[in-house]
Design an enzyme around this catalytic site. Structure first.
Site, short mmCIF file in Angstrom:
data_model
loop_
_atom_site.label_atom_id
_atom_site.label_comp_id
_atom_site.label_asym_id
_atom_site.label_seq_id
_atom_site.Cartn_x
_atom_site.Cartn_y
_atom_site.Cartn_z
N GLU A 168 33.31 -3.73 -7.07
CA GLU A 168 32.02 -4.36 -7.35
C GLU A 168 31.88 -5.71 -6.65
O GLU A 168 31.40 -6.68 -7.22
CB GLU A 168 31.83 -4.51 -8.86
CG GLU A 168 31.81 -3.16 -9.58
CD GLU A 168 31.63 -3.25 -11.10
OE1 GLU A 168 31.87 -4.31 -11.66
OE2 GLU A 168 31.23 -2.23 -11.69
N ASP A 195 32.87 4.22 -17.30
CA ASP A 195 32.82 2.80 -17.65
C ASP A 195 32.44 2.59 -19.10
O ASP A 195 31.33 2.12 -19.37
CB ASP A 195 31.82 2.09 -16.72
CG ASP A 195 31.92 0.57 -16.82
OD1 ASP A 195 32.92 0.09 -17.36
OD2 ASP A 195 30.99 -0.10 -16.36
N GLU A 219 29.43 -3.46 -24.81
CA GLU A 219 28.47 -3.41 -23.70
C GLU A 219 27.55 -2.19 -23.79
O GLU A 219 26.34 -2.32 -23.69
CB GLU A 219 29.23 -3.40 -22.37
CG GLU A 219 28.32 -3.28 -21.16
CD GLU A 219 29.07 -3.34 -19.84
OE1 GLU A 219 30.31 -3.49 -19.85
OE2 GLU A 219 28.40 -3.24 -18.79
#
Lengths: 663, 663
Positions: A280, A359, A387
């Site tokens: 990323e 993820d 998240e």
């Protein structure tokens, strides 16, 4: 000198260490034997409890029956117990905890605290307790400077960082020490203090700002916690002024050796580095044509003389994927990148693998990488910060999910919990919020993580009982019943009203809160559901899909390969099926989507009313915060329900079999 | 004393006033007659041109045939010309420009500059030029302090603000003056210097920070531009410390009167206030149960003694709409809110209406509010900053769209250009970018806006010719041909590859760049397309929809009411139709979507290669910047094409009639 227990600032919730949790210990006569800093921590804890509940504590006398509790270093076979183990027994009215190291004694004390009155009742045969995993770690994604997009804490839902504020260390070390105390009480022994995405200000913690890290390390050390640091692979260039960060370059190796030596001068028990490389946008060895083993071994070599470890994250994938290209599969990436490197990593290099191949979704299969690298030390990474599971505005107790993962045998007959020889790591959910975790009930996730890291095969409901017992020591039985009612099934409830059957995502881009079915569908992030008017899901079979299912060993490769044998809850992760496909449950996929979403909302409504019934039985501030968050959870669950159902109704044209309102 | 022409910083593009644009004027003998500040501006312009091209300029002599050009105040009937008009004639080898005011003389000079050699050739009968609209205004959405989400300039795609940086006035007044010069050259005479979303720092421009505004006003004044200010309706509370901002409260009225008096002490020719009230979270009169006329009249009363005007925006709608509720229609909102107030606004209150009922989409019908308030002064607001039209990374010359709007007769037989008695306003596209507008070709939008505000029935292609002649004065003819080729059809090209048939939006939430078909579909913003597996579009008919079509007068209400008579390009704005619905073009809606998206990309490819062919013929820096943006435009257009086509193919199941690749 006994170390005083840290004082919490006014208004900060005591979490799972309220005064009442120490009632049983504090009312006794306790003898403490041995020396060393952590013994002073133990002494301080017992002394404070005694001041509160009328007991007394004596140091280094001979055990002679005059004591209810003896906490001592020594005698009982240090080889067997290690630095962190302890034994506990009760005989002739005396409860004896013996450890060979200070940490073991501290964990033994918290064991007695958890037992409460039971620790002082009847006889108890000698039990030996040792952590199954040597490393039980939190990786804080805390930025030193406020990041313009991610803020102070990346994916943080509990206020600011406990360590940093606006570009500097906060310096409120009493709160840091109190945090360490909570962590020790659930068995956590390592903390990385900055975000794995290392920005410019944070990079300098490694060099001229190491003093700030040393201060934090000093506050965590009395509770047996070693401090780690996330570093940038490009540090030799950005901080050292070298022309390269090539891991095979002599000057680069020398730079890391020197930098690491200076770190250990400041923090002699420093734990090591955490690295997110070639991921990323973070720099890594690929830029120099080197492998990730070569990259990790560079840092391992620098740490080796001091006993440090490098944690090298396996979260490497193409985040600039073309959504049009259905052959590229992000789920395959970690395995494809790392399995060929098995055996090439240094002994003090740990490959840190997210538990699932994607993820931290609410439902994923276990990463096939775990179990596929027998000659590599692996750590498994979980995400306590919610998240993708409600961002601490929704209740989602992750114990059952983590337990499923840890008990899963990926391929070699060993479970994930056994394969995680490099440790268990979580991205924590704590911050400077008065309740530590935003949602007070999210404290249970942090506690559960620590206890599962200590013992991955622990029964999560039993861990939850511990947490309830500690956190609500004076509450009547209906509180424990209520907490089980709202927590036990909360993960499955969340799963019901969000993305169905393992397909994942469908969240708002960027912040990841709230539904957006197509939010990532045409993005470069590799997270697609491929819904069309006929069906949905990702074909990851070997026969007709991306081949990801073939990364598993037996029996999983075969089981996941066919929609007939794939478990319902992972069906859309592995297969693209028509809306009319009949699940093992007997329902069609489309009817399952409708039903699950209606049920999920109903379950939130039910949980909200259970919580409301506990008013007056738990601390009013805690109760009010949770009640307020339930309003938001219910609003959010309804939004998920209506958006997901409407999306699939508009696409499939199939009406709900029960005629409920879909928009 | 002639006013020196402002010097541009090194590297800043001269836009439509390069030195070469003054060649014809600068080589002549010019006489300037009259006095006043703007005459000095005119003198400075001519003097600089003469220094460069060998002419000479004389002041206040008697015209006697010794001059090629006479620019003079006076004689010719001031009543007819007004402050801004001028006449131009050529007789006996002398070109004569006469105005009754300084602004008129300045506009006359720029008229001669535009004519170039033609101004000095043969005879020219006397022509009278006057602006059709007295107010030709830019509303800068510039923040003083950097907004955490919106940055320095809200919806700005041309770097930072020309006026503000990091919380203060930039102070680079030469650049501000140069900006004013460019604006004067296309006829703009008013600038509002701060964002209509008035945050805390910006609110204080009205009071203790008015000096910063006065400095900007001083820099713009020599080019005939009056300065306006966006203010917060809550200012009496937030700045004045009053308990209320109720427009009927005496203390509130007194506060505004006093604040306004102090503004005029600092800026005697101050233009007035711009207000966004009760809109997207901004405060307004609704909080006090007052009407928007009462709100506007409060500020009008404060401004009236000084000749100022309040511009009150009609952009009032429910931005917290429930997407499930198909009866609420944002398109109806401005009409529903404001038509009942017709006749209630003070004479110096101008209701500022966006040209379409939604929000500056690439295709909307004209707002039915324009024409429905005959007793109210209306200003029409356009958006030069390309929020929804490619953000100055895509070429999208808006001249044809604006011209269509301005020529449209909403209901009373008068065109929008005639009904906009309160002026024409644009949100500008300029910033501190070296090319002023990010994309160098976007300069054409700013120029075109000014010229259309001067004369709303102007032929946009003729305006573009002016812009080309000024901006590329020394280029060979194929440059003009090339610019027409890439600009003339660029709006329709952009329309083709983005949201189809007037349905609008389908953009990424928040920043609005790039496609996301469902990006706003389940949002509270009131911007939906309602696509399902059978069809798409918003039913706004009276018969079966929201009734919005009924807000129009004849013939539009009837025309828009039925899908049979509704123009193709607005079909999905007014109707929900099946994918197989046959357009007037003979194509089905779904095939139109596919075809338009493929064609749009092909047109961008073609434009890119036309531009490439101009290399060497235009300034290399301009060429390079445009060439680079074409790469991004092409990437973006392909992304739009593939996402929109894939989305509708997946939903409709209808294959492309021509068998092209859809994902």
């Amino acid at each position: 000198m006994p170390l005083p227990v840290p004082v919490l600032p006014e208004g900060v919730d005591p979490a799972w260490l309220p005064p009442g949790a120490f009632r049983a210990v504090g009312g006794r006569r306790t003898l403490i034997r041995g020396s060393g800093p952590l013994v002073e921590t133990v002494h301080g804890e017992v002394a404070q409890a005694c001041r509160r509940f009328g007991g007394r504590v004596v140091r280094d006398a001979v055990p002679d029956g005059a004591y209810d509790l003896v906490l001592g270093l020594g005698a009982d076979g240090p080889d067997l117990l290690g630095e962190e183990g302890f034994t506990c027994a009760r005989e002739g009215g005396t409860t004896t905890v013996t450890a060979s190291g200070g940490r073991g004694l501290l964990y033994g004390l918290f064991h007695v605290v958890r037992l409460g009155e039971a620790a002082f009742t009847g006889e108890r045969p000698r039990e030996t307790h040792r952590p199954a995993l040597a490393l039980r770690m939190l990786d804080h994604w805390d930025n030193v400077a406020v990041h313009p997009v991610m803020g102070q804490v990346e994916r943080g839902y509990a206020g600011g960082s406990l360590f940093w504020r606006d570009g500097r260390a906060r310096g409120e070390l009493d709160r840091v020490r109190a945090y360490g105390r909570l962590l020790a009480a659930c068995g956590i022994n390592a903390v990385s203090v900055n975000n794995v995405n290392v920005h410019a200000a944070e990079a300098r913690l490694l060099t001229d700002r190491i003093g700030e890290v040393a201060d934090i390390a000093g506050a965590l050390r009395p509770y047996g916690i070693r401090t780690h640091l996330s570093v940038s692979f490009a540090a030799p260039v950005t901080l050292g002024g070298l022309p390269t960060a090539d891991p095979l370059d002599g000057a680069v190796r020398a730079w890391w050796a020197g930098a690491t030596r200076r770190v250990y001068e400041a923090i002699p028990d420093f734990g090591g580095y955490v690295v997110k490389a070639d991921s990323e946008g973070q720099p890594g060895p690929f830029a120099y044509g080197r492998s990730h083993a070569e990259g990790a071994n560079l840092l391992a070599a620098a740490l080796e003389p001091f006993g440090g470890t490098v944690h090298w994250r396996a979260f490497v994938y193409d985040h600039r994927q073309d959504w049009r290209d259905r052959t590229t599969d992000r789920a395959r990436a970690a395995y494809d990148h790392f399995v060929p490197l098995d055996g090439e990593f240094a002994a003090n290099a740990v490959l840190q693998v997210k538990h699932g191949p994607m993820d931290f979704q609410v439902r994923e299969p276990v990463s096939p990488l775990i179990g596929a690298m027998p000659r590599t030390r692996l750590a498994v990474e979980l995400q306590a910060t919610q998240e993708y599971t409600g961002q601490q505005r929704h209740v989602c107790w992750l114990g059952p999910m983590w337990s499923e993962v840890l008990r899963f045998p990926p391929e070699l007959g060993l479970s994930v919990g056994e394969l995680a020889r490099g440790g268990l790591v979580a991205v924590p959910n704590a911050g400077d919020d008065p309740f530590w975790t935003g949602h007070p009930l999210a404290q249970a996730n942090l506690y559960t993580f620590g206890r599962l890291a200590w013992r991955p095969d622990a029964e999560p409901r039993a861990v939850l009982d511990e947490w309830i017992g500690l956190s609500f020591p004076d509450a009547p039985p209906q509180v424990a019943e209520g907490l089980h009612a709202v927590l036990d099934g909360s993960w499955r409830t969340y799963e019901k009203y969000t993305a169905p059957l393992g397909v994942g995502f469908m969240v708002q881009p960027g912040h990841h809160y709230g539904p957006s079915v197509d939010g990532y569908e045409y993005s470069p992030w590799g997270t697609y559901h491929f819904a069309d008017r006929d069906g949905l899901g990702v074909d990851r079979s070997v026969k007709s899909g991306t081949g990801f299912a073939g990364q598993y060993g037996k029996p999983w490769a075969e089981l996941y390969e066919s929609p007939d044998t794939c478990p319902d809850e992972l069906l859309l992760f592995f297969h693209h099926v028509p809306y009319g496909h009949v699940l093992k449950s007997g329902k069609t996929v489309i009817q399952h989507i409708y039903d699950a979403h209606f049920e999920g909302v109903e379950e939130v409504e039910e949980a909200r009313s259970v919580w409301a019934s506990l008013a007056g039985l738990v601390d009013p501030a805690r109760h009010a915060r949770v009640a307020e968050r339930y309003e938001e959870q219910l609003r959010g669950a309804r939004e998920w329900r209506d958006q997901v159902n409407s999306y699939f109704f508009r696409k499939s044209g199939v009406p709900d079999g029960r005629g409920r309102r879909i928009y």
